[in-house]
Design a protein around this motif. Structure first.
Motif, mmCIF file in Angstrom:
data_model
loop_
_atom_site.group_PDB
_atom_site.id
_atom_site.type_symbol
_atom_site.label_atom_id
_atom_site.label_comp_id
_atom_site.label_asym_id
_atom_site.label_seq_id
_atom_site.Cartn_x
_atom_site.Cartn_y
_atom_site.Cartn_z
ATOM 1 N N GLY A 93 0.655 -1.225 -0.145
ATOM 2 C CA GLY A 93 -0.127 -0.028 0.137
ATOM 3 C C GLY A 93 0.819 1.176 -0.020
ATOM 4 N N GLU A 94 0.201 2.291 -0.476
ATOM 5 C CA GLU A 94 1.041 3.552 -0.705
ATOM 6 C C GLU A 94 0.366 4.729 0.218
ATOM 7 O OE1 GLU A 94 1.220 5.071 -4.740
ATOM 8 O OE2 GLU A 94 2.326 3.281 -5.235
ATOM 9 N N ARG A 97 1.790 4.740 4.136
ATOM 10 C CA ARG A 97 2.810 4.082 3.960
ATOM 11 C C ARG A 97 4.042 4.437 4.931
ATOM 12 N NH1 ARG A 97 6.142 2.621 -1.636
ATOM 13 N NH2 ARG A 97 4.278 1.133 -1.786
ATOM 14 N N THR A 100 10.090 4.458 2.944
ATOM 15 C CA THR A 100 9.980 4.643 1.560
ATOM 16 C C THR A 100 9.424 3.452 0.742
ATOM 17 O OG1 THR A 100 12.286 5.822 1.599
ATOM 18 C CG2 THR A 100 11.544 5.040 -0.626
ATOM 19 N N GLY A 102 7.732 0.892 2.244
ATOM 20 C CA GLY A 102 6.411 0.501 3.089
ATOM 21 C C GLY A 102 6.694 -0.979 3.510
ATOM 22 N N ARG A 108 -1.891 -4.511 -0.687
ATOM 23 C CA ARG A 108 -3.071 -3.428 -1.590
ATOM 24 C C ARG A 108 -3.884 -4.362 -2.480
ATOM 25 N NH1 ARG A 108 0.537 -0.205 -4.176
ATOM 26 N NH2 ARG A 108 -0.014 -0.932 -6.352
ATOM 27 N N ASN A 114 3.682 -7.728 -6.440
ATOM 28 C CA ASN A 114 4.402 -6.638 -5.973
ATOM 29 C C ASN A 114 5.517 -6.377 -7.301
ATOM 30 O OD1 ASN A 114 6.101 -4.529 -5.413
ATOM 31 N ND2 ASN A 114 6.526 -5.292 -3.322
ATOM 32 N N GLU A 116 7.817 -4.530 -7.909
ATOM 33 C CA GLU A 116 9.362 -4.262 -7.564
ATOM 34 C C GLU A 116 10.022 -5.905 -7.626
ATOM 35 O OE1 GLU A 116 9.616 -2.515 -3.438
ATOM 36 O OE2 GLU A 116 8.013 -1.178 -4.089
ATOM 37 N N SER A 147 -3.839 -2.770 3.427
ATOM 38 C CA SER A 147 -3.425 -1.547 3.412
ATOM 39 C C SER A 147 -4.759 -0.373 3.114
ATOM 40 C CB SER A 147 -2.659 -1.157 2.275
ATOM 41 O OG SER A 147 -3.388 -1.325 1.120
ATOM 42 N N ASP A 149 -5.242 1.545 1.208
ATOM 43 C CA ASP A 149 -5.774 1.727 -0.405
ATOM 44 C C ASP A 149 -6.172 0.508 -1.173
ATOM 45 O OD1 ASP A 149 -2.980 1.293 -0.392
ATOM 46 O OD2 ASP A 149 -2.608 2.604 -1.449
ATOM 47 N N ASP A 175 -0.372 2.118 9.098
ATOM 48 C CA ASP A 175 -0.391 1.775 7.606
ATOM 49 C C ASP A 175 -1.586 0.664 7.188
ATOM 50 O OD1 ASP A 175 1.373 -0.280 9.031
ATOM 51 O OD2 ASP A 175 2.668 -0.375 7.215
#
Length: 460
Positions: A93-94, A97, A100, A102, A108, A114, A116, A147, A149, A175
């Protein structure tokens, strides 16, 4: 006759009673089970001599991707790893968070990867390669909260707990927001998401975050539904909610043991206090429950300190116990490389693999766990029997014997030299010193002058 203290005698009587009852229940077959057959007293046979390895994808390599981690699979296979537990693979989630990048545990989207780490195909290829090497793969699952969001928030606001019209964050976890398990539609959606990864990526089960904060009946029903898809292995992040272990989970955390090891290393407790833990564990859980023995994990490393900080020079001795006490041992990412820093939790912080200095040590422990049937998990393994009780409170010595195999462990759990003499006939005959490969004759009267934190493992 060996002298036996009252606590050990009670444990022995209890173990015999549980053994008689559990002998009436069969092991899991390698096929699907009915709801009536799903009990904790029946595990899949492959798990009896297994170990588990926690994978922190973000910190494992400079790239922090599934593909980059795959390059380590042959090495982990060589080390004898059986189960890969991969920390949450979902988008983070952003909104609200932390840090940087999270927390992995602020999910999310339960049905997404993810970015990443890569994409779905990358993850499938990782699972397929692990399977080809004979390893099982379980993923971390966060069922208690999401999260802020998460994709459910806009579409299913009623999936979440509210107080005075506002979402609720558990503890100080600002968060994330808590899900409402009074909503049957949310339960159905969560179960559907659990089944999704079994079918889509062919994973083998789950490690369930804060499992005790989710209703037991949800886990029990979800386990039944998952078993209709394929056999699963379930690890609960919990130690106190005993009901979780009746039908839903195969294994929980041995936190009390971990804390006890830390206290012994600091000098606040002594080796003899481990017998109190063994008695507690033996009387609190059915005999066939698996306990996960660990020196570290992602939480311990990031928040409570490295193995070096907490256990110091006793780390190898405590590792020997984690592999030879009842239960299943865990290795955390970088543990075999002597990870000597607290990995950042919300930032990128790559593990240093330049010197994997404990690879051989953990390989040898994994081999011992795999080949010596006295160390099988649950009711199939040998009972813990104390050697020379009350002789030296700083020395932990025991024997386990089953299926024609025996393991004798003698450890000095202190920073000072200790003397120890075998009494009785629990350790009698010719054994192999496992770490030196030398044959040794043990009998009543055999004396040991133990160096600080010195350990011996004898097998036959």
């Amino acid at each position: 006759m060996i002298k036996m203290n009252k606590k050990l005698f009670s444990l022995l009587v209890l173990s015999i009673a549980i053994f008689i009852v559990s002998c009436e229940q069969g092991n899991k077959k390698n096929d699907k089970n009915t709801e009536e057959e799903m009990t904790v007293t029946s595990h899949y046979d492959w798990s009896r001599n297994a170990n588990i390895y926690e994978v922190n994808i973000r910190q494992y390599t400079p790239e922090g991707t599934f593909d980059a981690f795959r390059a380590h699979l042959p090495r982990l296979k060589e080390m004898g790893v059986d189960i890969l537990w991969i920390m949450p693979i979902h988008p983070v989630g952003e909104l609200n968070r932390k840090g940087t990048l999270g927390s992995y545990y602020a999910v999310r989207d339960y049905k997404a990867i993810n970015p990443e780490f890569g994409n779905l195909q990358d993850f499938k290829e990782l699972v397929d390669e692990a399977h080809s090497l004979g390893m099982k793969v379980i993923i971390d699952w966060v069922a208690n909260h999401t999260s802020w969001d998460n994709v459910w928030v806009d579409e299913h606001e009623d999936y979440y707990e509210k107080k005075d019209g506002k979402y609720v964050s558990p503890f100080d976890w600002t968060d994330v927001i808590s899900l409402d398990y009074n909503n049957p539609e949310m339960r159905a959606a969560m179960t559907d998401a659990l089944k999704y990864w079994l079918t889509e990526a062919n994973i083998d089960g789950y490690r369930c975050d804060v499992a005790g904060m989710v209703p037991v009946d949800f886990w029990e029903n979800a386990r039944v539904e998952m078993e209709k898809v394929k056999p699963v292995f379930m690890l609960a992040e919990d130690e106190d909610n005993f009901a979780l272990m009746n039908k839903a989970f195969d294994m929980n955390y041995a936190w009390k043991l971990n804390h006890l090891m830390n206290d012994i290393a600091k000098g606040d407790k002594k080796a003899v206090d481990i017998w109190d833990y063994i008695l507690w564990s033996g009387t609190s859980f059915p005999e066939d429950v698996y306990r996960m023995n660990f020196l570290t994990n992602h939480d311990e490393n990031s928040w409570n300190g490295t193995i070096e900080e907490r256990l110091g020079e006793g780390a190898e001795a405590f590792a020997v116990l984690a592999w030879t006490l009842r239960g299943m041992p865990l290795i955390y990412s970088g543990q075999e490389a002597g990870l000597n820093k607290r990995l950042e939790f919300f930032e990128k912080d790559t593990i240093n693999w330049s010197d994997i200095k404990y690879q051989d040590f953990y390989t040898k422990l994994n081999t011992l766990k795999k080949v010596n049937k006295a160390l099988l998990a649950g009711k199939e393994g040998g009972m813990m029997l104390q050697i020379s009780p009350d002789q030296n409170k700083n020395v932990f010595a025991f024997s386990r014997e089953r299926h024609g195999n025996q393991v004798v462990v003698i450890t000095n759990l202190s920073a000072k030299p200790q003397e120890f003499t075998i009494e009785g006939d629990l350790a009698n005959g010719e054994f192999n010193n496992y770490f030196t490969n030398e044959n040794t004759n043990l009998k009543s009267g055999t004396k040991f002058d133990l160096k600080p934190w010195e350990y011996f493992v004898f097998v036959k």
